[in-house]
Write an enzyme that holds these catalytic residues in place. Structure first.
Site: not given
Ligand code: PBG
Length: 324
Positions: A197, A207, A218, A234, A249, A275, A314
């Site tokens: 990730k 967000r 992060r 990982e 991701k 997203s 989505y």
């Molecule tokens: C963290 C999480 C995130 C997303 C899914 N799980 C946000 C992040 O890591 O900042 C993002 C999913 C998306 O952008 O569609 N629980």
């Protein structure tokens, strides 16, 4: 004049010939729909940064689950948005917390007809918005976070979840969760690990979807965008720790990582079409700059082609309808 020796166009002449030699399939059961459920609202709330996506009420989520099962989707990935957040994310382990209630609602509605998955992370539940708890100096406390993830996994398992989706990028999270689940008699609950990730700007629209309170970034736990080998590391670590499915991701800016992970492990590989990837297409389509439906199918096909067995998107519900 020399004629071409090889004519790949022969197999492109008709739709039926093109279908005969299609290398990549896209089916509803390979698609998982991420859904948001928010505590304390009486009607679904649109998310302005993700046109067409809403924060569900418990009731509207049940309805969405029925529709997803009818469309033959591969599952739902649930995210909960609690009314109150605190430093340790208590709402995540509370059996009456919104995410755990929503898991039970959906399982009661669809049973085994639709795999039910839940995000296993603290960021929606902490007032500081980080995926883990903080130490006295404000740093992420990796191992203290594992203890909470273990409890969260058990709470989700008791609620009836089929797969937990640890997404916090803490070291050792899959092993801690597997041990807790097995110790609690929940051997059948599977782990879909967010393994590789990346710290991505493309999470921006999400967000708003989860009313995130995060300040800063992060980058001490999510990966640097340039590191592909580390993504494979990982994923292998997660397989060793007991992950049943590993995930990469985001998807589109990391197709090479999906492909490398697919080659490196023998468990199913998932990819999260996040997203920002969704909202870019929606925004361009709304301006009339691209053909929306073609762009959706092309996007999802490219993620499959890179090697994803499962795609979180989505567009899952709509794509299933387009494919039917
Ligand atoms: C963290 C999480 C995130 C997303 C899914 N799980 C946000 C992040 O890591 O900042 C993002 C999913 C998306 O952008 O569609 N629980």
């Amino acid at each position: 004049m020399a004629f071409p020796q090889t004519r790949p166009r022969r197999l492109r002449r008709t739709p039926a010939l093109r279908a005969l030699v299609a290398e990549t399939t896209l089916r509803p059961q390979q698609l998982v729909l991420p859904v948001f459920v928010r505590e304390g609202i009486s009607a679904p709330a649109p998310i302005s940064s993700m046109p067409g996506v809403v924060q569900h009420t418990r009731d509207s989520l049940r309805q969405a689950a029925v529709e997803a099962a009818q469309a033959g989707l591969g599952g739902l990935m649930l995210f909960g948005i609690p009314e109150r957040k605190d430093a340790v994310g208590s709402g995540a382990i509370d059996p009456e917390g919104i995410l755990n209630l929503a898991i039970a609602d959906v399982v009661a509605e669809v049973g085994d007809a639709l795999p039910v998955m839940a995000d296993l992370c603290l960021d929606e539940f902490t007032d500081h918005g980080h995926c883990g708890v903080l130490d006295s100096l404000g740093r992420i406390d990796n191992d203290a976070t594992l203890v909470i993830y273990a409890e969260m996994a058990l709470a989700q398992a008791v609620a009836g979840v089929d797969l937990v989706g640890p997404s916090g990028m803490m070291d050792g999270q899959v092993a801690a969760i597997r041990e807790a689940l097995d110790g609690g008699g929940q051997q059948d609950v599977a782990i879909l690990a967010y393994s590789a990730k990346y710290a991505s700007a493309f999470y921006g629209p999400f967000r708003e979807a989860v009313d995130s309170t995060l300040e800063g970034d992060r980058r001490t736990y999510q990966q640097a965008p340039g590191n592909a080998r580390e993504g494979v590391l990982e994923a292998k670590l997660d397989v060793d720790e007991g992950a049943d499915i590993v995930m990469v991701k985001p998807a589109l800016a990391y197709l090479d990582v999906i492909s490398a992970v697919r080659a490196a492990v023998d468990v199913p590989v998932a990819a999260y079409n996040i997203s920002g990837e969704y909202s870019m297409v929606e925004a361009a389509a709304a301006k009339g700059w691209i053909d929306r439906e073609s762009a959706i199918i092309e996007t999802l096909t490219s993620i499959r082609r890179a090697g994803a067995d499962v795609t979180l998107t989505y567009w899952a519900q709509e794509a299933a309808e387009l494919l039917a």
